[in-house]
Design an enzyme around this catalytic site. Structure first.
Site, PDB file in Angstrom:
ATOM      1  N   HIS A  57     -14.606  -0.195  13.071  1.00  0.00           N
ATOM      2  CA  HIS A  57     -13.842  -0.101  11.831  1.00  0.00           C
ATOM      3  C   HIS A  57     -14.821  -0.137  10.658  1.00  0.00           C
ATOM      4  CE1 HIS A  57      -9.765  -1.709  13.527  1.00  0.00           C
ATOM      5  NE2 HIS A  57     -10.325  -0.803  14.319  1.00  0.00           N
ATOM      6  N   GLU A  59     -15.005  -1.966   8.019  1.00  0.00           N
ATOM      7  CA  GLU A  59     -15.476  -3.306   7.655  1.00  0.00           C
ATOM      8  C   GLU A  59     -16.562  -3.792   8.615  1.00  0.00           C
ATOM      9  OE1 GLU A  59     -10.886  -3.465   7.057  1.00  0.00           O
ATOM     10  OE2 GLU A  59     -12.318  -2.335   8.263  1.00  0.00           O
ATOM     11  N   CYS A  87      -7.575  -5.546   9.265  1.00  0.00           N
ATOM     12  CA  CYS A  87      -6.812  -5.964  10.436  1.00  0.00           C
ATOM     13  C   CYS A  87      -7.317  -7.342  10.912  1.00  0.00           C
ATOM     14  CB  CYS A  87      -6.966  -4.943  11.568  1.00  0.00           C
ATOM     15  SG  CYS A  87      -8.611  -4.905  12.299  1.00  0.00           S
ATOM     16  N   CYS A  90     -11.052  -7.459  11.909  1.00  0.00           N
ATOM     17  CA  CYS A  90     -11.949  -7.399  10.766  1.00  0.00           C
ATOM     18  C   CYS A  90     -11.915  -8.687   9.948  1.00  0.00           C
ATOM     19  CB  CYS A  90     -11.624  -6.181   9.908  1.00  0.00           C
ATOM     20  SG  CYS A  90     -12.006  -4.634  10.771  1.00  0.00           S
TER      21      CYS A  90
END
Length: 175
Positions: A57, A59, A87, A90
């Site tokens: 992801h 992040e 999410c 993260c």
């Protein structure tokens, strides 16, 4: 007449440019940048498909980049800017990385773990404080995601129509 951007808006525009890189790679367009004292220390964009990595992801990629550059897995005094609400995975990484503040653009109603589905930064088990702000450049952040998924739906429809015109069955499911 030009309007001066706030510091948060400035960095969110930087994150949006990173999200465009994800878009160009046919990844869900999310971008993230980590800043400390006005200097970029890490950046990333979604790339789980291309990297065959479910943890890739934006992040996480930004945290990895910052950790390498800083030669430390802890990033005190830093601010993470991300185009979409983080999410659960993260948020956990942000907490472990000791990021001081998170600024996100649009909420993520299905999987957001800051305000939408959970409020994990304020969970009783968290042993560090992470402040957060949502809604910065929200419209632009929401539009890039909407455009991406609209384009993806249109392509699927086009592929389906092309398949029907080629005489290929569209489904093996029978009533």
């Amino acid at each position: 007449m030009s309007v001066a951007l706030s510091e948060d808006e400035r960095w969110m525009h930087y994150a949006l440019n990173l999200a465009r890189k994800a878009y160009e790679q046919d990844e869900v367009p999310v971008g993230a940048v980590i800043v400390r004292d006005g200097i970029v220390i890490g950046e990333g964009w979604n790339c789980p498909i291309g990297d065959n990595d479910p943890t890739a992801h934006a992040e996480i990629m930004a945290l990895r980049d910052a950790g390498r550059k800083e030669q430390n897995y802890r990033l005190p005094g830093s601010v993470l800017y991300v185009t979409i609400e983080p999410c659960t995975m993260c948020v956990g990484a942000i907490i472990h990385g000791r990021v001081d503040r998170v600024v996100f653009g649009a909420t993520e109603p299905k999987a957001g773990a800051v305000v939408s589905q959970n409020n994990l930064f304020n969970h009783q088990s968290v042993n560090t404080s992470v402040s957060y702000l949502g809604g910065v450049c929200e419209l632009e952040c929401r539009l890039i995601i909407s455009e991406f998924f609209a384009q993806r739906r249109a392509q699927k429809k086009k592929d389906k129509t092309a398949g029907e015109s080629n005489g290929k069955p569209q489904s093996t499911i029978r009533d």
